[in-house]
Design an enzyme around this catalytic site. Structure first.
Site, PDB file in Angstrom:
ATOM      1  N   LYS A  79       0.759  -1.286   0.113  1.00 15.63           N
ATOM      2  CA  LYS A  79      -0.064  -0.108  -0.068  1.00 15.63           C
ATOM      3  C   LYS A  79       0.978   1.127   0.122  1.00 15.63           C
ATOM      4  O   LYS A  79       0.454   2.357  -0.249  1.00 15.63           O
ATOM      5  CB  LYS A  79      -1.002   0.016   1.243  1.00 15.63           C
ATOM      6  N   GLY A  80       2.213   1.178   0.510  1.00 17.05           N
ATOM      7  CA  GLY A  80       2.960   2.234   0.752  1.00 17.05           C
ATOM      8  C   GLY A  80       3.048   3.303  -0.154  1.00 17.05           C
ATOM      9  O   GLY A  80       3.090   4.574   0.247  1.00 17.05           O
ATOM     10  N   GLU A  90       7.679   2.822  -6.752  1.00 16.39           N
ATOM     11  CA  GLU A  90       7.952   2.518  -5.099  1.00 16.39           C
ATOM     12  C   GLU A  90       7.966   3.640  -4.168  1.00 16.39           C
ATOM     13  O   GLU A  90       8.414   4.780  -4.575  1.00 16.39           O
ATOM     14  CB  GLU A  90       9.364   1.675  -4.897  1.00 16.39           C
ATOM     15  N   ASP A 107      15.029   0.178   0.248  1.00 14.57           N
ATOM     16  CA  ASP A 107      15.794   0.151   1.196  1.00 14.57           C
ATOM     17  C   ASP A 107      16.944  -1.161   1.027  1.00 14.57           C
ATOM     18  O   ASP A 107      17.927  -0.817   0.597  1.00 14.57           O
ATOM     19  CB  ASP A 107      14.929  -0.252   2.521  1.00 14.57           C
ATOM     20  N   LYS A 131      17.241   4.999   0.652  1.00 14.53           N
ATOM     21  CA  LYS A 131      18.327   4.809   1.491  1.00 14.53           C
ATOM     22  C   LYS A 131      19.550   4.381   1.033  1.00 14.53           C
ATOM     23  O   LYS A 131      19.616   3.232   0.758  1.00 14.53           O
ATOM     24  CB  LYS A 131      17.679   3.841   2.661  1.00 14.53           C
ATOM     25  N   ASP A 133       3.796   3.505   6.357  1.00 11.09           N
ATOM     26  CA  ASP A 133       3.216   3.235   7.736  1.00 11.09           C
ATOM     27  C   ASP A 133       4.094   2.328   8.754  1.00 11.09           C
ATOM     28  O   ASP A 133       5.154   1.979   8.292  1.00 11.09           O
ATOM     29  CB  ASP A 133       2.104   2.117   7.262  1.00 11.09           C
ATOM     30  N   ARG A 166      -0.017   6.435   7.702  1.00 16.15           N
ATOM     31  CA  ARG A 166       0.004   6.963   6.329  1.00 16.15           C
ATOM     32  C   ARG A 166      -0.513   8.277   5.822  1.00 16.15           C
ATOM     33  O   ARG A 166      -0.262   8.582   4.743  1.00 16.15           O
ATOM     34  CB  ARG A 166      -0.863   5.995   5.744  1.00 16.15           C
TER      35      ARG A 166
HETATM   36  P1  5GP Z   1      13.443  -3.300   0.751  1.00 22.65           P
HETATM   37  O1  5GP Z   1      13.067  -5.007   0.058  1.00 22.65           O
HETATM   38  O2  5GP Z   1      13.944  -2.470  -0.334  1.00 22.65           O
HETATM   39  O3  5GP Z   1      14.294  -3.616   1.893  1.00 22.65           O
HETATM   40  O4  5GP Z   1      11.952  -2.845   1.220  1.00 22.65           O
HETATM   41  C1  5GP Z   1      11.088  -2.517   0.626  1.00 22.65           C
HETATM   42  C2  5GP Z   1       9.938  -1.975   1.380  1.00 22.65           C
HETATM   43  O5  5GP Z   1      10.127  -2.013   2.856  1.00 22.65           O
HETATM   44  C3  5GP Z   1       9.416  -0.756   1.207  1.00 22.65           C
HETATM   45  O6  5GP Z   1       8.410  -0.813   0.165  1.00 22.65           O
HETATM   46  C4  5GP Z   1       8.484  -0.594   2.651  1.00 22.65           C
HETATM   47  O7  5GP Z   1       7.395  -0.964   2.451  1.00 22.65           O
HETATM   48  C5  5GP Z   1       9.487  -1.096   3.695  1.00 22.65           C
HETATM   49  N1  5GP Z   1      10.144  -0.244   4.196  1.00 22.65           N
HETATM   50  C6  5GP Z   1      11.642   0.058   3.972  1.00 22.65           C
HETATM   51  N2  5GP Z   1      12.104   0.844   4.785  1.00 22.65           N
HETATM   52  C7  5GP Z   1      11.075   1.677   5.332  1.00 22.65           C
HETATM   53  C8  5GP Z   1      11.016   2.758   6.260  1.00 22.65           C
HETATM   54  O8  5GP Z   1      12.030   3.335   6.606  1.00 22.65           O
HETATM   55  N3  5GP Z   1       9.746   2.950   6.415  1.00 22.65           N
HETATM   56  C9  5GP Z   1       8.529   2.091   6.340  1.00 22.65           C
HETATM   57  N4  5GP Z   1       7.637   2.625   6.805  1.00 22.65           N
HETATM   58  N5  5GP Z   1       8.591   1.182   5.421  1.00 22.65           N
HETATM   59  C10 5GP Z   1       9.936   0.869   4.958  1.00 22.65           C
END
Ligand code: 5GP
Length: 178
Positions: free
Chosen positions: A42-43, A98, A102, A130, A158, A164
């Site tokens: 949803k983000g 997206e 992260d 990040k 969230d 959100r």
């Molecule tokens: P990745 O697979 O790149 O580690 O993670 C991506 C997903 O993790 C993002 O779409 C998000 O949903 C969640 N995420 C990663 N870092 C954060 C953060 O600092 N805050 C929030 N709310 N969600 C995060």
């Protein structure tokens, strides 16, 4: 400011500027091309809603929802699709939208999954990056804002389905989740 937020990283004006600039770049890059924006629920839905209004060329949208297996706080990269696209994408240029990049594991998986459906191209647009946190290389064509290594919420992002609705992006007080 919300009492659970320790610091506002990006206010509404900064987010709007980054979104406008990204939209202009996308409009120029995809002029005359059949473009489909794909958002992972949803983000990213808030960002998507603003981004699309800053794209001048014709554009369609579709949505996916995924859930990560494994520990909640950290992405495992093993993803299960719980809502898939509604139509085939083989004659579209696809832009995966997206909220935050992260570890990159989720996006890496999704990009591969979309590529296997043979669209004309697949690129990634993320509002937040990040920097230096990626565990796998992820080639992002569009990056809005560089985010420090902290857990952030707001503007669609969230924690346990809350925050959100904040119009800004801020650092969540670790007291809330520790
Ligand atoms: P990745 O697979 O790149 O580690 O993670 C991506 C997903 O993790 C993002 O779409 C998000 O949903 C969640 N995420 C990663 N870092 C954060 C953060 O600092 N805050 C929030 N709310 N969600 C995060």
């Amino acid at each position: 400011m919300h009492p659970d937020i320790t610091e506002i990283l990006f206010d509404a004006d900064q987010i709007a500027l980054a979104t406008r600039q990204m939209g202009q770049q996308i409009s120029a890059d995809y002029a005359g091309k059949k473009l489909l924006l794909v958002t992972v629920l949803k983000g990213a839905f808030v960002f998507m809603a603003d981004l699309i209004r800053n794209i001048e060329s014709p554009v369609e949208v579709d949505f996916m929802a995924v859930t990560s297996y494994g520990a909640e706080a950290k992405s495992s990269g093993v993803v299960r699709i719980i809502k898939d696209l509604e139509a085939s994408i083989d004659d579209y240029h696809v832009l995966l939208v997206e909220d935050i990049l992260d570890s990159g594991l989720t996006l890496n998986y999704l990009r591969k999954n979309l590529k296997s459906r043979k669209p004309l191209s697949v690129e990634i647009a993320t509002l937040l990056l990040k920097e230096g946190k990626q565990e796998v290389p992820v080639d992002c064509k569009y990056v809005g804002l560089i985010c420090p290594d902290a857990f952030v919420v707001g503007y669609g992002l969230d924690y346990a389905e809350n925050y959100r609705n904040l119009p800004y992006i801020g650092i969540l007080d670790p007291k809330v989740y520790s």
